[in-house]
Write a protein that holds these residues in place. Structure first.
Motif, short mmCIF file in Angstrom:
data_model
loop_
_atom_site.label_atom_id
_atom_site.label_comp_id
_atom_site.label_asym_id
_atom_site.label_seq_id
_atom_site.Cartn_x
_atom_site.Cartn_y
_atom_site.Cartn_z
N SER A 168 0.81 -1.22 0.00
CA SER A 168 0.00 0.00 0.00
C SER A 168 0.85 1.27 0.00
CB SER A 168 -0.95 0.00 1.20
OG SER A 168 -1.78 1.14 1.20
N GLY A 169 1.94 1.30 0.76
CA GLY A 169 2.79 2.49 0.79
C GLY A 169 3.00 2.99 2.21
N TYR A 170 3.37 4.28 2.31
CA TYR A 170 3.67 4.89 3.61
C TYR A 170 2.54 5.83 4.03
CZ TYR A 170 8.48 3.18 3.36
OH TYR A 170 9.60 2.39 3.30
N TYR A 171 2.21 5.78 5.34
CA TYR A 171 1.14 6.60 5.89
C TYR A 171 1.63 7.29 7.17
CZ TYR A 171 -2.04 4.09 2.77
OH TYR A 171 -2.65 3.57 1.65
N VAL A 172 1.06 8.45 7.48
CA VAL A 172 1.39 9.15 8.72
C VAL A 172 0.84 8.33 9.88
CG1 VAL A 172 1.14 11.27 10.07
CG2 VAL A 172 1.34 11.38 7.57
N SER A 173 1.69 8.01 10.87
CA SER A 173 1.30 7.14 11.97
C SER A 173 0.58 7.91 13.07
CB SER A 173 2.54 6.45 12.57
OG SER A 173 3.34 7.39 13.26
N ASN A 174 -0.12 7.17 13.93
CA ASN A 174 -0.89 7.83 14.98
C ASN A 174 -0.01 8.38 16.10
OD1 ASN A 174 -0.13 5.45 16.17
ND2 ASN A 174 -2.20 4.78 16.72
N ILE A 175 1.23 7.85 16.27
CA ILE A 175 2.09 8.35 17.34
C ILE A 175 2.51 9.80 17.08
CG2 ILE A 175 4.34 7.69 16.36
CD1 ILE A 175 5.22 6.88 19.14
N SER A 176 2.48 10.22 15.80
CA SER A 176 2.90 11.58 15.47
C SER A 176 1.98 12.62 16.10
CB SER A 176 2.92 11.77 13.95
OG SER A 176 1.61 11.64 13.40
N ALA A 177 0.75 12.21 16.43
CA ALA A 177 -0.21 13.17 17.00
C ALA A 177 -0.28 13.10 18.52
CB ALA A 177 -1.61 12.89 16.43
N ARG A 178 0.46 12.18 19.12
CA ARG A 178 0.40 12.04 20.57
C ARG A 178 1.14 13.18 21.28
NH1 ARG A 178 -1.42 7.03 22.17
NH2 ARG A 178 -1.29 5.34 20.65
N ILE A 179 0.59 13.60 22.37
CA ILE A 179 1.27 14.55 23.25
C ILE A 179 1.86 13.74 24.40
CG2 ILE A 179 1.00 16.53 24.76
CD1 ILE A 179 -1.34 17.42 23.04
N ILE A 180 3.17 13.69 24.47
CA ILE A 180 3.85 12.86 25.45
C ILE A 180 4.26 13.71 26.65
CG2 ILE A 180 5.81 11.32 25.86
CD1 ILE A 180 5.84 10.70 22.89
N SER A 181 3.82 13.29 27.84
CA SER A 181 4.22 13.98 29.06
C SER A 181 5.54 13.40 29.55
CB SER A 181 3.15 13.80 30.15
OG SER A 181 1.93 14.39 29.75
N GLU A 182 6.55 14.25 29.66
CA GLU A 182 7.85 13.76 30.10
C GLU A 182 7.90 13.68 31.62
OE1 GLU A 182 10.94 16.07 28.34
OE2 GLU A 182 10.55 15.28 26.34
N PRO A 183 8.73 12.76 32.15
CA PRO A 183 8.83 12.59 33.61
C PRO A 183 9.25 13.87 34.31
CG PRO A 183 9.84 10.75 32.46
CD PRO A 183 9.53 11.78 31.42
N SER A 184 8.86 13.98 35.56
CA SER A 184 9.17 15.16 36.36
C SER A 184 10.66 15.26 36.65
CB SER A 184 8.41 15.11 37.69
OG SER A 184 7.04 14.85 37.48
N ALA A 185 11.14 16.50 36.83
CA ALA A 185 12.53 16.70 37.25
C ALA A 185 12.68 16.18 38.68
CB ALA A 185 12.89 18.18 37.18
N SER A 186 13.88 15.72 39.00
CA SER A 186 14.11 15.20 40.35
C SER A 186 14.32 16.35 41.33
CB SER A 186 15.33 14.28 40.37
OG SER A 186 16.52 15.02 40.14
N THR A 187 13.97 16.10 42.58
CA THR A 187 14.15 17.11 43.64
C THR A 187 14.74 16.46 44.87
OG1 THR A 187 11.86 16.74 44.34
CG2 THR A 187 12.26 18.56 42.80
N PRO A 188 15.96 15.93 44.78
CA PRO A 188 16.57 15.31 45.96
C PRO A 188 16.89 16.34 47.02
CG PRO A 188 18.19 15.55 44.22
CD PRO A 188 16.87 15.94 43.63
N ILE A 189 16.95 15.89 48.27
CA ILE A 189 17.39 16.73 49.38
C ILE A 189 18.89 16.92 49.25
CG2 ILE A 189 17.56 16.93 51.90
CD1 ILE A 189 15.15 15.00 52.03
N LEU A 190 19.37 18.14 49.37
CA LEU A 190 20.80 18.40 49.20
C LEU A 190 21.55 18.02 50.47
CD1 LEU A 190 20.80 21.73 47.18
CD2 LEU A 190 20.93 19.39 46.37
N SER A 191 21.70 16.72 50.63
CA SER A 191 22.41 16.17 51.78
C SER A 191 23.16 14.93 51.31
CB SER A 191 21.43 15.79 52.90
OG SER A 191 20.74 14.61 52.54
N VAL A 192 23.92 14.35 52.21
CA VAL A 192 24.67 13.14 51.86
C VAL A 192 24.10 11.93 52.60
CG1 VAL A 192 26.81 14.32 51.28
CG2 VAL A 192 26.37 13.70 53.66
N GLU A 193 22.83 12.00 52.96
CA GLU A 193 22.19 10.87 53.62
C GLU A 193 22.07 9.70 52.65
OE1 GLU A 193 17.94 9.68 55.77
OE2 GLU A 193 18.21 11.63 54.82
#
Length: 473
Positions: free
Chosen positions: A66-91
């Motif tokens: 049939s050929g090439y078609y635009v895929s459905n993933i191209s329309a997805r809005i992907i939420s990226e993981p949150s930034a890390s917020t470690p405690i600034l300690s050496v625990e």
């Protein structure tokens, strides 16, 4: 980009822009290869490679007859993981038992191994490596049973130095020290530059091997806030260096394990400037740098190092031969200290395997192999993302790495991936729980998935099974 070799990438970028701008919509059929050739004057090879490239980005899909078609993933809005917020300690909080369990999965042959980050044997040029092994035994003195010189195999060091041009380096054979793998290189660096009770800084999350190594050396680890796309936060680095006595910084600037983040060039330059200003050695793990999905190899922090403050470590364990234990470090101004640490703790690197890899790099086979494995990993990554988005609960966040081996998946706060790990094992699937990538009590609802396995219907079903299990909790 004017080179004809990259014409297909230019055309691929045009198609991607048309899709993302809405000129082409999901389900639209692209012109046939012959039609594009007639319209543009491009060769069949150029158009075929361009379509293949866009398909590898999961923006289009090929349908038989049939050929090439635009895929459905191209329309997805992907939420990226949150930034890390470690405690600034050496625990430090114990995580060894969970790490031991994940590593123990390596011995189980009936598992779908989504937990460990190395390429499947099916992706490696094993037959060619075997031939190289026979040749190395013939050409080495005493068939390779003798010790290497302390600095390492001369042939390998020459080829690593030559390869450094790909990331903007200008190393020589004398700038390289070989080691039995990348973690051995990092270990030598920490042994040479720190002593028990010292503090090092890292990104967060960070490869659990770094955490376990630091603990075994009696070091304190200060984890810094990290963006899952751009890497360690510069402002946090500045504040920490100015307020604390730090002996070394350990980070992955390209396709970090486990987040997949890649530092922008300006961030890399600034990190090197800060380390130089505060005289803090930067131990850079660049083991994934050759596994990029774009058109060119990214720079690393070593690219911008003029004073020798960066010790760049790498290996072929993630690209070519995990079990060969071939690694190296470019130690900058710390060469004497690193050589001494290697002498005291290793003496010599494996003779035969280092010769084999040196020859593999010399003859151009490595570059050809990388080109193939990068395409496979790129397709795998996109297939994983698509399947996770389709199968996992709404609100699941997933990283979008531009290279490497890993997806970082953030689930609902109610899901503890340490318990989820045991649940997945009952279905013969192994994942890496997020908690093993930090000494602090964070990332309990996150997990790392490796996409180093060949993509099959069975693998897709395993990821769907994880999604169903997540929905059931």
């Amino acid at each position: 980009m004017g080179n004809s070799n990259y014409l297909y990438l230019q055309f691929a970028d045009v198609i991607e822009k048309q899709i993302k701008s809405g000129l082409l919509n999901v389900g639209d059929k692209l012109p046939s290869i012959r039609e594009v050739c007639a319209e543009t004057g491009y060769s069949m090879s150029t158009v075929s490679k361009a379509y293949y490239e866009v398909e590898s980005r999961s923006l289009i899909e090929s349908r038989p007859q049939s050929g090439y078609y635009v895929s459905n993933i191209s329309a997805r809005i992907i939420s990226e993981p949150s930034a890390s917020t470690p405690i600034l300690s050496v625990e430090n909080i114990e995580r060894e038992d969970l790490v031991d369990l994940v590593y123990g999965d390596m011995r189980k042959k009936d598992l779908t191994m989504l937990s460990l980050g190395f390429p499947s044997n099916e992706l490696l040029p094993i037959a060619k490596l075997n031939k190289g092994m026979v040749q190395a035994m013939r050409q080495l003195p005493n068939s390779g049973t003798s010790y290497e010189e302390i600095q390492g195999n001369s042939n390998l060091r020459k080829e690593i130095a030559r390869w450094s041009f790909t990331w903007g380096g200008s190393l020589t054979e004398e700038d390289i020290i070989t080691t039995p793998g990348c973690i051995s290189a990092i270990s030598d660096c920490l042994l040479a530059l720190t002593k028990p009770g010292d503090t090092i800084i890292t990104e967060s999350p960070v490869y659990f091997g770094i955490l376990q190594l630091a603990r075994s050396l009696g070091l304190y680890v200060m984890e810094l806030p990290t963006n899952m796309t751009t890497g360690i936060e510069l402002e946090a680095v500045k504040k920490t260096l100015s307020a604390n006595k730090v002996k070394a910084c350990v980070l992955m600037s390209n396709f970090s394990n486990p987040s997949g983040s890649m530092m922008p060039n300006e961030h890399k330059k600034e990190i090197v400037r800060l380390m130089d200003f505060y005289n803090v050695p930067l131990i850079e793990d660049d083991i994934h740098g050759d596994l990029y999905f774009g058109s060119s190899r990214p720079t690393n922090c070593k690219t911008y190092d003029e004073s020798g403050i960066v010790l760049c470590c790498s290996s072929v364990s993630k690209t070519l031969a995990p079990g060969y234990r071939v690694g190296w470090v470019s130690p900058g101004k710390f060469k004497k200290e690193i050589l001494r640490a290697k002498l005291y703790h290793t003496i010599s690197s494996p003779t035969i395997t280092h010769e084999v890899v040196g020859d593999f790099l010399k003859n151009g086979r490595y570059e050809n192999h990388l080109r193939k494995i990068r395409q496979i990993l790129n397709r795998n990554c996109n297939n994983y993302i698509n399947t996770v988005l389709e199968s996992f609960p709404a609100g699941t966040k997933v990283s979008q790495p531009q290279g490497g081996f890993f997806l970082w998946v953030e689930l609902d706060k109610k899901i503890d991936t340490s318990a989820f790990y045991h649940l997945a094992l009952k279905h013969n699937i192994s994942i890496a729980p997020g908690r093993i990538f930090s000494f602090q009590d964070q990332f309990s609802n996150c997990m790392r998935l490796s996409f180093g396995l060949p993509w099959t219907n069975e693998l897709r079903e395993s990821i769907r099974t994880l999604g169903r299990l997540a929905k059931s909790i």
